[in-house]
Design a protein around this motif. Structure first.
Motif, PDB file in Angstrom:
ATOM      1  N   THR A   2      -4.884  19.703  10.604  1.00  0.00           N
ATOM      2  CA  THR A   2      -5.477  19.840   9.451  1.00  0.00           C
ATOM      3  C   THR A   2      -4.539  18.460   8.528  1.00  0.00           C
ATOM      4  OG1 THR A   2      -3.026  20.979   8.927  1.00  0.00           O
ATOM      5  CG2 THR A   2      -5.496  22.031   8.843  1.00  0.00           C
ATOM      6  N   ASP A   3      -5.045  17.970   7.765  1.00  0.00           N
ATOM      7  CA  ASP A   3      -4.121  16.908   6.528  1.00  0.00           C
ATOM      8  C   ASP A   3      -2.943  17.348   6.342  1.00  0.00           C
ATOM      9  OD1 ASP A   3      -7.409  15.789   5.252  1.00  0.00           O
ATOM     10  OD2 ASP A   3      -6.434  15.160   7.268  1.00  0.00           O
ATOM     11  N   THR A  41      -5.779  23.795   4.477  1.00  0.00           N
ATOM     12  CA  THR A  41      -4.595  24.344   4.905  1.00  0.00           C
ATOM     13  C   THR A  41      -4.901  24.935   6.459  1.00  0.00           C
ATOM     14  OG1 THR A  41      -6.077  27.135   4.273  1.00  0.00           O
ATOM     15  CG2 THR A  41      -4.482  25.695   1.813  1.00  0.00           C
ATOM     16  N   GLU A  42      -4.225  25.784   7.056  1.00  0.00           N
ATOM     17  CA  GLU A  42      -3.988  26.210   8.504  1.00  0.00           C
ATOM     18  C   GLU A  42      -5.625  26.808   8.330  1.00  0.00           C
ATOM     19  OE1 GLU A  42      -2.335  25.089  11.383  1.00  0.00           O
ATOM     20  OE2 GLU A  42      -1.011  23.912  10.300  1.00  0.00           O
ATOM     21  N   GLY A  43      -6.445  27.236   7.399  1.00  0.00           N
ATOM     22  CA  GLY A  43      -7.568  28.304   7.813  1.00  0.00           C
ATOM     23  C   GLY A  43      -8.531  27.143   7.038  1.00  0.00           C
ATOM     24  N   GLY A  44      -8.271  26.240   6.733  1.00  0.00           N
ATOM     25  CA  GLY A  44      -9.065  25.316   6.417  1.00  0.00           C
ATOM     26  C   GLY A  44      -9.759  25.132   4.697  1.00  0.00           C
ATOM     27  N   PHE A  45      -9.155  25.300   4.216  1.00  0.00           N
ATOM     28  CA  PHE A  45      -9.231  25.856   1.963  1.00  0.00           C
ATOM     29  C   PHE A  45      -8.846  24.909   2.153  1.00  0.00           C
ATOM     30  CE2 PHE A  45      -8.687  30.179   3.760  1.00  0.00           C
ATOM     31  CZ  PHE A  45      -9.984  31.055   3.199  1.00  0.00           C
ATOM     32  N   ARG A  46      -9.364  23.500   0.666  1.00  0.00           N
ATOM     33  CA  ARG A  46      -8.769  22.870   0.130  1.00  0.00           C
ATOM     34  C   ARG A  46      -8.202  22.592  -0.020  1.00  0.00           C
ATOM     35  NH1 ARG A  46     -15.103  23.761  -0.506  1.00  0.00           N
ATOM     36  NH2 ARG A  46     -16.044  21.501  -0.079  1.00  0.00           N
TER      37      ARG A  46
END
Length: 128
Positions: A2-3, A41-46
């Motif tokens: 993740t960024d 996030t770690e889960g890919g949420f913006r």
């Protein structure tokens, strides 16, 4: 991977709420390249920053004035460029920004005229 996100970030729902836009609209602006999340996030949420919020507010303010997505992208590019430019490049970008200011003033005047006409129309309707 993740960024890395800045310390102060918000999820898309909070960003949408703070701007009065729907999450669908925010995603659309991401899809067309006008707005990108600062991180995920770690889960890919913006995740969005305060700078992203300010960028989205510029976009939101352009929409009712009838600017196209291409014009929005151009103006955002000018604003981004002005932050880093100097010399003749800065002068060129400032001239382009000045043209947007003039155009926005004209669009605003047209909206004000239309609002006056809408008020007149409401007055006619209320007389009956």
């Amino acid at each position: 991977m993740t960024d890395r996100a800045p310390a102060s970030t918000m999820h898309i729902g909070e960003l949408a709420e703070r701007t009065g836009l729907s999450t669908r609209t925010v995603r659309h602006y991401d899809d067309v390249g006008l707005l990108h999340p600062t991180g995920r996030t770690e889960g890919g949420f913006r995740l969005y920053s305060d700078d992203d919020l300010q960028r989205l507010l510029v976009i939101r303010r352009m929409k009712p004035l009838g600017y196209s997505l291409e014009q929005m992208a151009e103006l955002l590019s000018i604003l981004d460029g002005l932050q880093a430019a100097n010399g003749s490049e800065r002068d060129r970008l400032q001239r382009e920004l000045d043209a947007y200011v003039t155009d926005t003033e004209e669009r605003r005047a047209k909206l004000a005229r239309n609002l006056d006409w809408a008020d007149e129309f409401l007055g006619i309707l209320r007389q009956h």
